[in-house]
Write a protein that holds these residues in place. Structure first.
Motif, short mmCIF file in Angstrom:
data_model
loop_
_atom_site.label_atom_id
_atom_site.label_comp_id
_atom_site.label_asym_id
_atom_site.label_seq_id
_atom_site.Cartn_x
_atom_site.Cartn_y
_atom_site.Cartn_z
N LYS A 14 9.46 6.11 -1.76
CA LYS A 14 8.47 6.76 -2.63
C LYS A 14 8.49 6.16 -4.02
O LYS A 14 9.52 5.68 -4.49
CB LYS A 14 8.75 8.25 -2.73
CG LYS A 14 8.63 8.98 -1.41
CD LYS A 14 8.92 10.45 -1.59
CE LYS A 14 8.66 11.17 -0.30
NZ LYS A 14 7.63 12.15 -0.38
N ILE A 15 7.32 6.21 -4.65
CA ILE A 15 7.25 5.94 -6.08
C ILE A 15 6.60 7.15 -6.74
O ILE A 15 5.70 7.79 -6.18
CB ILE A 15 6.49 4.65 -6.45
CG1 ILE A 15 5.05 4.66 -5.96
CG2 ILE A 15 7.22 3.43 -5.97
CD1 ILE A 15 4.23 3.48 -6.48
N GLY A 70 0.81 -1.21 0.00
CA GLY A 70 0.00 0.00 0.00
C GLY A 70 0.84 1.26 0.00
O GLY A 70 1.98 1.28 0.47
N TYR A 71 0.25 2.33 -0.54
CA TYR A 71 0.92 3.61 -0.66
C TYR A 71 -0.05 4.73 -0.32
O TYR A 71 -1.23 4.65 -0.67
CB TYR A 71 1.42 3.83 -2.10
CG TYR A 71 2.41 2.79 -2.56
CD1 TYR A 71 3.77 3.03 -2.48
CD2 TYR A 71 1.99 1.56 -3.04
CE1 TYR A 71 4.68 2.08 -2.89
CE2 TYR A 71 2.89 0.60 -3.44
CZ TYR A 71 4.23 0.86 -3.36
OH TYR A 71 5.13 -0.10 -3.75
N THR A 72 0.44 5.77 0.33
CA THR A 72 -0.36 6.97 0.53
C THR A 72 0.02 7.96 -0.56
O THR A 72 1.20 8.10 -0.90
CB THR A 72 -0.13 7.61 1.91
OG1 THR A 72 1.24 7.94 2.05
CG2 THR A 72 -0.56 6.68 3.02
N ILE A 73 -0.97 8.61 -1.10
CA ILE A 73 -0.74 9.57 -2.18
C ILE A 73 -0.60 10.97 -1.58
O ILE A 73 -1.50 11.45 -0.90
CB ILE A 73 -1.89 9.55 -3.20
CG1 ILE A 73 -1.98 8.16 -3.83
CG2 ILE A 73 -1.71 10.63 -4.25
CD1 ILE A 73 -3.18 7.97 -4.73
N SER A 74 0.54 11.60 -1.84
CA SER A 74 0.75 12.96 -1.32
C SER A 74 0.45 14.02 -2.37
O SER A 74 0.13 15.15 -2.04
CB SER A 74 2.18 13.12 -0.81
OG SER A 74 3.10 12.82 -1.83
N VAL A 105 -5.88 17.06 -8.43
CA VAL A 105 -7.19 16.41 -8.26
C VAL A 105 -7.36 15.96 -6.81
O VAL A 105 -8.32 15.25 -6.48
CB VAL A 105 -7.36 15.21 -9.22
CG1 VAL A 105 -7.37 15.69 -10.66
CG2 VAL A 105 -6.30 14.16 -9.01
N MET A 106 -6.46 16.39 -5.92
CA MET A 106 -6.51 15.95 -4.53
C MET A 106 -7.81 16.37 -3.83
O MET A 106 -8.26 15.69 -2.91
CB MET A 106 -5.28 16.45 -3.75
CG MET A 106 -3.97 15.81 -4.20
SD MET A 106 -3.94 14.00 -4.05
CE MET A 106 -3.85 13.81 -2.28
N GLY A 107 -8.43 17.45 -4.27
CA GLY A 107 -9.70 17.87 -3.68
C GLY A 107 -10.83 16.88 -3.93
O GLY A 107 -11.81 16.85 -3.19
N ILE A 140 1.53 11.13 -10.13
CA ILE A 140 1.19 10.65 -8.79
C ILE A 140 2.47 10.47 -8.00
O ILE A 140 3.40 9.79 -8.44
CB ILE A 140 0.43 9.31 -8.84
CG1 ILE A 140 -0.82 9.42 -9.72
CG2 ILE A 140 0.04 8.86 -7.43
CD1 ILE A 140 -1.46 8.09 -10.04
N ASN A 141 2.51 11.06 -6.80
CA ASN A 141 3.64 10.91 -5.88
C ASN A 141 3.11 10.15 -4.67
O ASN A 141 2.19 10.62 -4.00
CB ASN A 141 4.16 12.30 -5.49
CG ASN A 141 5.40 12.23 -4.63
OD1 ASN A 141 5.57 11.34 -3.82
ND2 ASN A 141 6.26 13.22 -4.81
#
Length: 153
Positions: A125-126, A37-41, A50-52, A135-136
């Motif tokens: 990070k990816i 799993g990854y969290t998107i920053s 598009v984070m909103g 996507i970070n």
């Protein structure tokens, strides 16, 4: 040939056979590295954040039985329950590309992937980049050790 030599030869043969079977290819290691799993920053589409619209900023790869990914939950669009197939290829420079098949504008087509180690903050990070999407992400490693993972990142 003595019985001792036959036993030694048999042992060496079995040892070589088990080493050949247990060897992982570069592709196997790539898939294994992504699993989790990854969290998107940060996430942008055509240069706009598009984070909103992102309700759950998680991206995960489940590579146990087949190559599947779970996108973040984006309001009324994608990510609530479904998983999608992904695969990979290599470009002319022998660099891996991720290929998402979700029929969603954010997660469709080929993505360049790069891996980064942030030793100061102990984060892996990816970065995923397609023609339109950036996507970070930061790897979640709850039961794993950063110092062991970073060496293979």
């Amino acid at each position: 040939m003595s019985k001792t030599n036959r036993v030694k030869n048999l042992f060496l043969l079995l040892l070589c056979f088990s080493l050949v079977i247990s060897c992982k290819t570069e592709d196997d290691l790539f898939v294994e590295k992504l699993d989790g799993g990854y969290t998107i920053s940060e996430m942008t589409y055509k240069g706009e954040s598009v984070m909103g619209s992102v309700m759950a900023a998680m991206l995960s790869f489940d590579n146990q039985d087949e190559l599947l990914f779970k996108p973040p939950i984006i309001k009324d669009e994608i990510g609530k329950y479904e998983k999608y197939k992904w695969d990979f290829s290599k470009d002319k420079k022998d660099k891996y590309l991720l290929n998402f098949d979700s029929n969603h504008r954010y997660f469709n087509g080929a993505f360049d992937i790069s891996f980064e180690v942030d030793s100061k903050n102990k984060q892996l990070k990816i970065i995923l980049e397609s023609e339109d999407t950036y996507i970070n992400c930061t790897r979640l490693y709850i039961f794993e050790n950063f110092n062991e993972l970073k060496d293979n990142w």
